[in-house]
Design a protein around this motif. Sequence first.
Motif, PDB file in Angstrom:
ATOM      1  N   ALA A 209      47.346  41.941  22.373  1.00 59.91           N
ATOM      2  CA  ALA A 209      47.267  43.333  22.818  1.00 59.91           C
ATOM      3  C   ALA A 209      46.408  43.465  24.070  1.00 59.91           C
ATOM      4  O   ALA A 209      46.731  44.221  24.991  1.00 59.91           O
ATOM      5  N   LEU A 210      45.304  42.725  24.108  1.00 57.25           N
ATOM      6  CA  LEU A 210      44.419  42.806  25.267  1.00 57.25           C
ATOM      7  C   LEU A 210      45.050  42.168  26.497  1.00 57.25           C
ATOM      8  O   LEU A 210      44.821  42.614  27.622  1.00 57.25           O
ATOM      9  N   ALA A 211      45.852  41.130  26.278  1.00 59.31           N
ATOM     10  CA  ALA A 211      46.580  40.552  27.406  1.00 59.31           C
ATOM     11  C   ALA A 211      47.572  41.559  27.972  1.00 59.31           C
ATOM     12  O   ALA A 211      47.767  41.657  29.185  1.00 59.31           O
ATOM     13  N   THR A 212      48.193  42.332  27.087  1.00 62.36           N
ATOM     14  CA  THR A 212      49.104  43.378  27.524  1.00 62.36           C
ATOM     15  C   THR A 212      48.360  44.455  28.308  1.00 62.36           C
ATOM     16  O   THR A 212      48.841  44.946  29.347  1.00 62.36           O
ATOM     17  N   SER A 213      47.164  44.839  27.823  1.00 64.78           N
ATOM     18  CA  SER A 213      46.353  45.825  28.542  1.00 64.78           C
ATOM     19  C   SER A 213      45.955  45.296  29.919  1.00 64.78           C
ATOM     20  O   SER A 213      45.959  46.034  30.912  1.00 64.78           O
ATOM     21  N   PHE A 214      45.610  44.009  29.988  1.00 69.49           N
ATOM     22  CA  PHE A 214      45.287  43.391  31.274  1.00 69.49           C
ATOM     23  C   PHE A 214      46.453  43.536  32.244  1.00 69.49           C
ATOM     24  O   PHE A 214      46.269  43.885  33.421  1.00 69.49           O
ATOM     25  N   SER A 215      47.659  43.288  31.748  1.00 72.28           N
ATOM     26  CA  SER A 215      48.833  43.366  32.610  1.00 72.28           C
ATOM     27  C   SER A 215      49.021  44.778  33.152  1.00 72.28           C
ATOM     28  O   SER A 215      49.375  44.973  34.328  1.00 72.28           O
ATOM     29  N   GLN A 216      48.752  45.801  32.293  1.00 74.78           N
ATOM     30  CA  GLN A 216      48.893  47.182  32.741  1.00 74.78           C
ATOM     31  C   GLN A 216      47.882  47.519  33.834  1.00 74.78           C
ATOM     32  O   GLN A 216      48.213  48.165  34.833  1.00 74.78           O
ATOM     33  N   TYR A 217      46.638  47.084  33.644  1.00 76.99           N
ATOM     34  CA  TYR A 217      45.619  47.338  34.666  1.00 76.99           C
ATOM     35  C   TYR A 217      45.922  46.560  35.943  1.00 76.99           C
ATOM     36  O   TYR A 217      45.688  47.049  37.054  1.00 76.99           O
ATOM     37  N   LEU A 218      46.435  45.339  35.796  1.00 82.19           N
ATOM     38  CA  LEU A 218      46.790  44.556  36.972  1.00 82.19           C
ATOM     39  C   LEU A 218      47.874  45.267  37.772  1.00 82.19           C
ATOM     40  O   LEU A 218      47.847  45.270  39.013  1.00 82.19           O
ATOM     41  N   GLY A 219      48.802  45.885  37.051  1.00 79.81           N
ATOM     42  CA  GLY A 219      49.845  46.641  37.738  1.00 79.81           C
ATOM     43  C   GLY A 219      49.276  47.800  38.537  1.00 79.81           C
ATOM     44  O   GLY A 219      49.735  48.087  39.650  1.00 79.81           O
ATOM     45  N   VAL A 220      48.248  48.469  37.981  1.00 80.74           N
ATOM     46  CA  VAL A 220      47.600  49.575  38.692  1.00 80.74           C
ATOM     47  C   VAL A 220      46.887  49.070  39.947  1.00 80.74           C
ATOM     48  O   VAL A 220      46.966  49.671  41.022  1.00 80.74           O
ATOM     49  N   VAL A 221      46.198  47.949  39.812  1.00 78.60           N
ATOM     50  CA  VAL A 221      45.446  47.394  40.933  1.00 78.60           C
ATOM     51  C   VAL A 221      46.375  46.957  42.067  1.00 78.60           C
ATOM     52  O   VAL A 221      46.072  47.144  43.249  1.00 78.60           O
ATOM     53  N   LEU A 222      47.529  46.384  41.710  1.00 77.64           N
ATOM     54  CA  LEU A 222      48.420  45.798  42.712  1.00 77.64           C
ATOM     55  C   LEU A 222      49.485  46.762  43.222  1.00 77.64           C
ATOM     56  O   LEU A 222      50.227  46.407  44.151  1.00 77.64           O
ATOM     57  N   GLN A 223      49.578  47.953  42.633  1.00 81.71           N
ATOM     58  CA  GLN A 223      50.620  48.877  43.088  1.00 81.71           C
ATOM     59  C   GLN A 223      50.369  49.292  44.532  1.00 81.71           C
ATOM     60  O   GLN A 223      49.234  49.366  45.001  1.00 81.71           O
TER      61      GLN A 223
END
Length: 502
Positions: free
Chosen positions: A122-136
């Motif tokens: 679950a935390l890896a999934t949350s990381f991916s969501q935040y990474l998407g925000v950072v890289l958008q």
Amino acid sequence: MSVFRTKSIEQSIRDTEEPGHQLKKSLGALDLIVFGVGVCIGAGIFVLTGQAAGANAGPAVALSFLIAGIVAGLSAICYAELASTVPVAGSAYTFSFATLGELVAFIIGWDLVLEFTVGSAALATSFSQYLGVVLQDTPFAIPEAIASVDTGVMNLPAGLLILGLTVVLMTGIKLSSRINQVVTAIKVAVVLLVIIVGLFFINVANWSPFIPPSEGTAPSEAGVLDVPLVETLFRLEPTVYGLGGVFAAAALVFFAFIGFDVIATTAEETRNPQRDLPIGILGSLAIVTVLYMAVSLIITGIRPYTDIDPADGAPLATAFTAVGVTWMGNVVAIGACIGLIVVAMILLLGQTRVGFAMSRDRLLPPALGAVHPKFGTPYRFTLLAGIIIAIIATFVPLSTLAELVNIGTLFAFMLVALGVIILRRTRPDLKRSFRVPFVPVLPIIAIALCFFLMLNLTGGTWLRFFVWMAIGLAVYFLYSRKRSIMVTGGPGYNAGMPEQQR
């Protein structure tokens, strides 16, 4: 063959010296505190503070964190006594084997495997969501097809993160400790910056009423599987906010306090466990409780709780953006992205150590418990667990499973507190460098509070937990019971052991 046969403390400690199954002792008190703080400062402080405030408690989410911290603190004291008395990998599993018997130990080990597996995925999934925000809006923006299971085909960044962390953990816990220290320092700096900057944007009126009045929920939202079990059992009207909302939020945010549980799984790799484990467990818990309460007051002070979207995956960043501090929102997003890496790593670490202990006791295939001759880590189980968790993180949406982490953790805490009472009666002769005060009163209070928080989780969470436990019981009676080291034997197991204990 009794399913309640116990494994002696002395034998558990001797097993740590068995060639091929001996972990390297390289952790000190500072390492343990950093591990605890590192695993706690993650999804809880960056996500749950806002979600629990918006959906359950309003500004009183600070009280929810305090309640959860008190329950965790009582459990932590019990953990500190058992972890310093039985400095063996496996945490609650090992403690239960020494006090409550093999069947209970297997159940709690099975429970911890679920807790850490779901938590790290679950935390890896949350990381991916935040990474998407950072890289958008950058050339490195993640294509939607591989950014999320919900909107695309897979969540590739989450899976790659778990595989990378698997390699780190296989190559040595000291390396993972050093990485954790650096990243945890960054996370703490971000949290302190949130508190300092947030103080200048607090509107005290947003804290009134501090405990919002209780509100009923729509009938469509009040299904048996979707409301706290306590409401179903006692025929209470489904509500949000009020005191009921405060306790429901406490059950939700309890996920934020599992750091010291992971510390206990590293007991065998600690240089001076009798001294360092209590310091690491209690020290990390005290630090994160203060930080959680402070951040929850900041987010509800900056923004009215009625404006906080419970579905927002980055409520802290959103709160700063809403008051025009866009740069702070970006800092929070980057800090959360970095921080979640370490949280996922530490939960993966805890999962591998529990599985390693179960393999060494032959309740799981013993080949999985082999230790790498160079790195001194349980590399086979780490590799297997990493691959499985990477697949889950890549292809499975985990929102409906998140609360399983909480119910599993609370169940483990109950058994640890019970273990303190039993071990005091059965082995009063053991040297205890740390002792729980007021036994059995304090452990009983810990058990009652843990169970109460479990009742505040949804009926669906309880159902899924029972299903997982039923699968575990099938594995135990069909495989583990007859292959246990208590039956098949080994140095120190059969000689002189009463027949009823085999």
